[in-house]
Design a protein around this motif. Structure first.
Motif, PDB file in Angstrom:
ATOM      1  N   ILE A   1       0.851  -1.203   0.000  1.00 48.30           N
ATOM      2  CA  ILE A   1       0.000   0.000   0.000  1.00 48.30           C
ATOM      3  C   ILE A   1       0.883   1.248   0.000  1.00 48.30           C
ATOM      4  O   ILE A   1       0.668   2.195  -0.768  1.00 48.30           O
ATOM      5  CB  ILE A   1      -0.958   0.000   1.232  1.00 48.30           C
ATOM      6  N   LYS A   2       1.908   1.237   0.846  1.00 43.68           N
ATOM      7  CA  LYS A   2       2.794   2.407   0.977  1.00 43.68           C
ATOM      8  C   LYS A   2       3.452   2.715  -0.375  1.00 43.68           C
ATOM      9  O   LYS A   2       3.405   3.847  -0.863  1.00 43.68           O
ATOM     10  CB  LYS A   2       3.837   2.102   2.051  1.00 43.68           C
ATOM     11  N   GLU A   3       4.043   1.686  -0.975  1.00 42.22           N
ATOM     12  CA  GLU A   3       4.775   1.931  -2.216  1.00 42.22           C
ATOM     13  C   GLU A   3       3.840   2.214  -3.402  1.00 42.22           C
ATOM     14  O   GLU A   3       4.183   2.975  -4.300  1.00 42.22           O
ATOM     15  CB  GLU A   3       5.709   0.761  -2.528  1.00 42.22           C
ATOM     16  N   SER A   4       2.632   1.601  -3.379  1.00 41.48           N
ATOM     17  CA  SER A   4       1.699   1.912  -4.476  1.00 41.48           C
ATOM     18  C   SER A   4       1.327   3.391  -4.422  1.00 41.48           C
ATOM     19  O   SER A   4       1.310   4.081  -5.453  1.00 41.48           O
ATOM     20  CB  SER A   4       0.461   1.019  -4.431  1.00 41.48           C
ATOM     21  N   GLU A   5       1.116   3.896  -3.213  1.00 37.46           N
ATOM     22  CA  GLU A   5       0.756   5.315  -3.095  1.00 37.46           C
ATOM     23  C   GLU A   5       1.929   6.207  -3.490  1.00 37.46           C
ATOM     24  O   GLU A   5       1.743   7.244  -4.127  1.00 37.46           O
ATOM     25  CB  GLU A   5       0.233   5.620  -1.686  1.00 37.46           C
ATOM     26  N   GLU A   6       3.139   5.782  -3.132  1.00 36.64           N
ATOM     27  CA  GLU A   6       4.322   6.560  -3.570  1.00 36.64           C
ATOM     28  C   GLU A   6       4.417   6.602  -5.099  1.00 36.64           C
ATOM     29  O   GLU A   6       4.979   7.523  -5.669  1.00 36.64           O
ATOM     30  CB  GLU A   6       5.610   5.947  -2.987  1.00 36.64           C
ATOM     31  N   ASN A   7       3.839   5.570  -5.725  1.00 33.16           N
ATOM     32  CA  ASN A   7       3.820   5.534  -7.195  1.00 33.16           C
ATOM     33  C   ASN A   7       2.547   6.153  -7.781  1.00 33.16           C
ATOM     34  O   ASN A   7       2.253   5.960  -8.957  1.00 33.16           O
ATOM     35  CB  ASN A   7       3.969   4.090  -7.681  1.00 33.16           C
ATOM     36  N   GLY A   8       1.784   6.825  -6.941  1.00 33.36           N
ATOM     37  CA  GLY A   8       0.590   7.524  -7.439  1.00 33.36           C
ATOM     38  C   GLY A   8      -0.605   6.616  -7.695  1.00 33.36           C
ATOM     39  O   GLY A   8      -1.515   6.967  -8.444  1.00 33.36           O
ATOM     40  N   ILE A   9      -0.609   5.443  -7.066  1.00 31.80           N
ATOM     41  CA  ILE A   9      -1.715   4.502  -7.257  1.00 31.80           C
ATOM     42  C   ILE A   9      -2.512   4.412  -5.953  1.00 31.80           C
ATOM     43  O   ILE A   9      -1.972   4.034  -4.914  1.00 31.80           O
ATOM     44  CB  ILE A   9      -1.175   3.097  -7.653  1.00 31.80           C
ATOM     45  N   TYR A  10      -3.806   4.751  -6.010  1.00 36.16           N
ATOM     46  CA  TYR A  10      -4.609   4.881  -4.792  1.00 36.16           C
ATOM     47  C   TYR A  10      -5.845   3.984  -4.782  1.00 36.16           C
ATOM     48  O   TYR A  10      -6.303   3.542  -5.823  1.00 36.16           O
ATOM     49  CB  TYR A  10      -5.067   6.334  -4.625  1.00 36.16           C
ATOM     50  N   GLY A  11      -6.359   3.761  -3.577  1.00 35.60           N
ATOM     51  CA  GLY A  11      -7.669   3.115  -3.427  1.00 35.60           C
ATOM     52  C   GLY A  11      -7.629   1.603  -3.513  1.00 35.60           C
ATOM     53  O   GLY A  11      -8.627   0.979  -3.863  1.00 35.60           O
ATOM     54  N   LEU A  12      -6.502   0.986  -3.163  1.00 36.93           N
ATOM     55  CA  LEU A  12      -6.369  -0.463  -3.341  1.00 36.93           C
ATOM     56  C   LEU A  12      -6.703  -1.301  -2.098  1.00 36.93           C
ATOM     57  O   LEU A  12      -6.776  -2.517  -2.188  1.00 36.93           O
ATOM     58  CB  LEU A  12      -4.935  -0.810  -3.764  1.00 36.93           C
ATOM     59  N   LYS A  13      -6.881  -0.637  -0.986  1.00 35.46           N
ATOM     60  CA  LYS A  13      -7.092  -1.405   0.246  1.00 35.46           C
ATOM     61  C   LYS A  13      -8.357  -2.256   0.136  1.00 35.46           C
ATOM     62  O   LYS A  13      -9.412  -1.771  -0.267  1.00 35.46           O
ATOM     63  CB  LYS A  13      -7.210  -0.440   1.428  1.00 35.46           C
ATOM     64  N   GLY A  14      -8.255  -3.538   0.471  1.00 31.10           N
ATOM     65  CA  GLY A  14      -9.401  -4.444   0.359  1.00 31.10           C
ATOM     66  C   GLY A  14     -10.459  -4.167   1.418  1.00 31.10           C
ATOM     67  O   GLY A  14     -10.195  -3.479   2.410  1.00 31.10           O
ATOM     68  N   HIS A  15     -11.629  -4.714   1.208  1.00 32.83           N
ATOM     69  CA  HIS A  15     -12.692  -4.582   2.199  1.00 32.83           C
ATOM     70  C   HIS A  15     -12.262  -5.289   3.483  1.00 32.83           C
ATOM     71  O   HIS A  15     -11.600  -6.324   3.430  1.00 32.83           O
ATOM     72  CB  HIS A  15     -13.975  -5.220   1.665  1.00 32.83           C
ATOM     73  N   ARG A  16     -12.664  -4.757   4.627  1.00 32.20           N
ATOM     74  CA  ARG A  16     -12.184  -5.304   5.907  1.00 32.20           C
ATOM     75  C   ARG A  16     -12.508  -6.793   6.084  1.00 32.20           C
ATOM     76  O   ARG A  16     -11.785  -7.509   6.752  1.00 32.20           O
ATOM     77  CB  ARG A  16     -12.666  -4.455   7.076  1.00 32.20           C
ATOM     78  N   SER A  17     -13.572  -7.271   5.436  1.00 31.18           N
ATOM     79  CA  SER A  17     -13.936  -8.681   5.632  1.00 31.18           C
ATOM     80  C   SER A  17     -13.079  -9.644   4.797  1.00 31.18           C
ATOM     81  O   SER A  17     -13.114 -10.848   5.028  1.00 31.18           O
ATOM     82  CB  SER A  17     -15.419  -8.913   5.346  1.00 31.18           C
ATOM     83  N   VAL A  18     -12.348  -9.134   3.823  1.00 33.90           N
ATOM     84  CA  VAL A  18     -11.504  -9.990   2.984  1.00 33.90           C
ATOM     85  C   VAL A  18     -10.029  -9.684   3.213  1.00 33.90           C
ATOM     86  O   VAL A  18      -9.166 -10.567   3.116  1.00 33.90           O
ATOM     87  CB  VAL A  18     -11.854  -9.788   1.484  1.00 33.90           C
ATOM     88  N   GLY A  19      -9.727  -8.439   3.533  1.00 28.05           N
ATOM     89  CA  GLY A  19      -8.339  -8.018   3.720  1.00 28.05           C
ATOM     90  C   GLY A  19      -7.645  -7.865   2.378  1.00 28.05           C
ATOM     91  O   GLY A  19      -8.287  -7.894   1.319  1.00 28.05           O
ATOM     92  N   GLY A  20      -6.313  -7.736   2.416  1.00 24.75           N
ATOM     93  CA  GLY A  20      -5.563  -7.637   1.169  1.00 24.75           C
ATOM     94  C   GLY A  20      -5.979  -6.439   0.336  1.00 24.75           C
ATOM     95  O   GLY A  20      -6.201  -5.340   0.872  1.00 24.75           O
ATOM     96  N   PHE A  21      -6.130  -6.682  -0.960  1.00 25.38           N
ATOM     97  CA  PHE A  21      -6.356  -5.581  -1.892  1.00 25.38           C
ATOM     98  C   PHE A  21      -7.563  -5.820  -2.771  1.00 25.38           C
ATOM     99  O   PHE A  21      -7.917  -6.962  -3.059  1.00 25.38           O
ATOM    100  CB  PHE A  21      -5.121  -5.414  -2.786  1.00 25.38           C
ATOM    101  N   ARG A  22      -8.124  -4.720  -3.196  1.00 19.70           N
ATOM    102  CA  ARG A  22      -9.215  -4.800  -4.169  1.00 19.70           C
ATOM    103  C   ARG A  22      -9.023  -3.667  -5.166  1.00 19.70           C
ATOM    104  O   ARG A  22      -9.032  -2.494  -4.790  1.00 19.70           O
ATOM    105  CB  ARG A  22     -10.564  -4.665  -3.465  1.00 19.70           C
ATOM    106  N   ALA A  23      -8.855  -4.036  -6.413  1.00 21.49           N
ATOM    107  CA  ALA A  23      -8.814  -3.020  -7.471  1.00 21.49           C
ATOM    108  C   ALA A  23     -10.195  -2.990  -8.112  1.00 21.49           C
ATOM    109  O   ALA A  23     -10.602  -3.930  -8.780  1.00 21.49           O
ATOM    110  CB  ALA A  23      -7.754  -3.384  -8.503  1.00 21.49           C
ATOM    111  N   SER A  24     -10.918  -1.906  -7.869  1.00 21.02           N
ATOM    112  CA  SER A  24     -12.235  -1.757  -8.484  1.00 21.02           C
ATOM    113  C   SER A  24     -12.042  -1.046  -9.808  1.00 21.02           C
ATOM    114  O   SER A  24     -11.489   0.056  -9.847  1.00 21.02           O
ATOM    115  CB  SER A  24     -13.160  -0.970  -7.563  1.00 21.02           C
ATOM    116  N   ILE A  25     -12.451  -1.725 -10.862  1.00 18.08           N
ATOM    117  CA  ILE A  25     -12.149  -1.200 -12.201  1.00 18.08           C
ATOM    118  C   ILE A  25     -13.445  -1.010 -12.979  1.00 18.08           C
ATOM    119  O   ILE A  25     -13.667  -1.620 -14.024  1.00 18.08           O
ATOM    120  CB  ILE A  25     -11.153  -2.126 -12.936  1.00 18.08           C
TER     121      ILE A  25
END
Ligand code: PLP
Length: 358
Positions: free
Chosen positions: A309-333
């Motif tokens: 998450i930290k490095e994705s944001e440093e690269n200008g990529i936002y909003g990847l945090k997954g829903h709390r019930s699944v964890g990890g990441f979610r890319a909504s496209i």
């Protein structure tokens, strides 16, 4: 430009925002914002009709069905559906494929006779269950969720279901691909993923389901809204105005067939990054159940996930945090997310793996 994968409340095409900005304090030479126009006046009525007609033409909605614009989000539909559509002696049937279908079912349980007939819960909603339900005489309707926003699963073919009164929550994938509306009794979608901003909910309802009932308050009655052409009370004017601009953009982009081609291509680059990572990234949904709207995945440890998450944001990529019930990441496209954003994410994923993978 922003690279943004947030699940909501909305993702708007840049062109839509530009037009809304240009018309902000002078809607078509009137010197007013569209919000300031009477919802019973010609200027707004034209928008209202255009929005409905665009829904009709984009989804090829037959005359047997009405299009309604309601409020209260998809969550109000969880309640309105059982309030209006479970006649005495009948039971509403639900297929559970995630948190939203569970919520829809829970609401029905408060209101009338209802039963969950198939559930994917045993797989922690990673896999869509086998759809072998046989309709019964006693069914009020059969309810499905077309795309499971939180888990990242999506029914691959919306024309594969068969029930005399099929109801679908399409909140997170309506307008993303074609399907036959005439297979459905009722389709609903909170606008805020593919249709526009929150505040308006699209409902497509087969006209034989528009039955009057004294047991249902007017504001919660489909037939009251249909009779009043979704102007029973003050509509969410600005949300419908933006929805109309979004649909205009879908039309100009080539319609739902083109949206499907784009969405498949967008999802593929991210799923490829997962599949080619040799389990550095783990897809949450099983491959046969994957969604082209919400791509969910995890990494081997909490530390690595935080670093991602930290490095994705440093690269200008936002909003990847997954829903709390699944964890990890979610890319909504959703429809409005461009291919370039997905390409950037896939490239970042490969680079991150090169740095931290073994
Ligand atoms: N159904 C699905 C599939 C959703 O994704 C959501 C919201 O994300 C909802 C229902 C709830 O929608 P609302 O917030 O409009 O009530």
């Amino acid at each position: 430009t922003r690279i943004y994968f947030q699940a909501g409340p909305t993702t708007l095409p840049k062109e839509v925002m530009q037009q809304a900005k240009e018309e902000w304090d002078d809607f078509q030479g009137t010197g007013l914002n569209i919000m300031e126009h009477s919802h019973r006046g010609k200027d707004y009525e034209d928008i209202h009709e255009q929005a409905k007609n665009r829904m009709r033409s984009l989804l090829d909605i037959p005359d047997t069905h009405d299009v309604l614009f309601l409020q209260g989000g998809a969550s109000l539909q969880f309640a309105m559906i059982p309030m209006n559509l479970i006649p005495d002696g009948k039971t509403a049937k639900y297929i559970l494929t995630g948190s939203w279908s569970e919520k829809a079912y829970q609401e029905a349980q408060r209101i009338g006779s209802s039963e969950a007939v198939i559930s994917g819960k045993d797989s922690a909603y990673r896999t869509l269950p086998v759809m072998d339900y046989v309709p019964s005489e006693n069914d009020a309707y059969l309810h499905i969720t077309s795309n499971n926003t939180i888990y990242g699963t999506q029914w691959p073919d919306l024309n594969a279901f068969s029930h005399p009164t099929l109801i679908a929550d399409m909140s997170s994938d309506i307008m993303s691909r074609p399907f036959s509306v005439d297979k459905y009794g009722l389709i609903y979608a909170g606008a805020q993923k593919n249709l526009g901003p929150s505040g308006v909910t699209a409902v497509i309802i087969r006209k034989d389901l528009l039955q009057e009932s004294n047991a249902v308050p007017s504001i919660l009655s489909y037939s009251v809204h249909a009779k009043n052409k979704s102007l029973y009370n003050t509509p969410p004017v600005y949300s419908i105005y933006l929805l109309n601009l979004v649909l205009d953009w879908v039309e100009r982009s080539g319609g739902v067939n083109e949206m499907e081609v784009r969405n498949q291509k967008k999802a593929k680059v991210i799923y490829d990054a997962i599949d080619q990572s040799h389990d550095f990234y783990n897809g949450y949904a099983t491959p046969d159940s994957r969604s082209n709207m919400n791509v969910t995945f995890t990494l081997g440890s909490k530390e690595l996930e935080q670093q991602f998450i930290k490095e994705s944001e440093e690269n200008g990529i936002y909003g990847l945090k997954g829903h709390r019930s699944v964890g990890g990441f979610r890319a909504s496209i959703y429809n409005a997310v461009p291919q370039e954003s997905c390409d950037s994410l896939a490239t970042f994923m490969v680079q991150f793996q090169e740095k931290y993978g073994k």
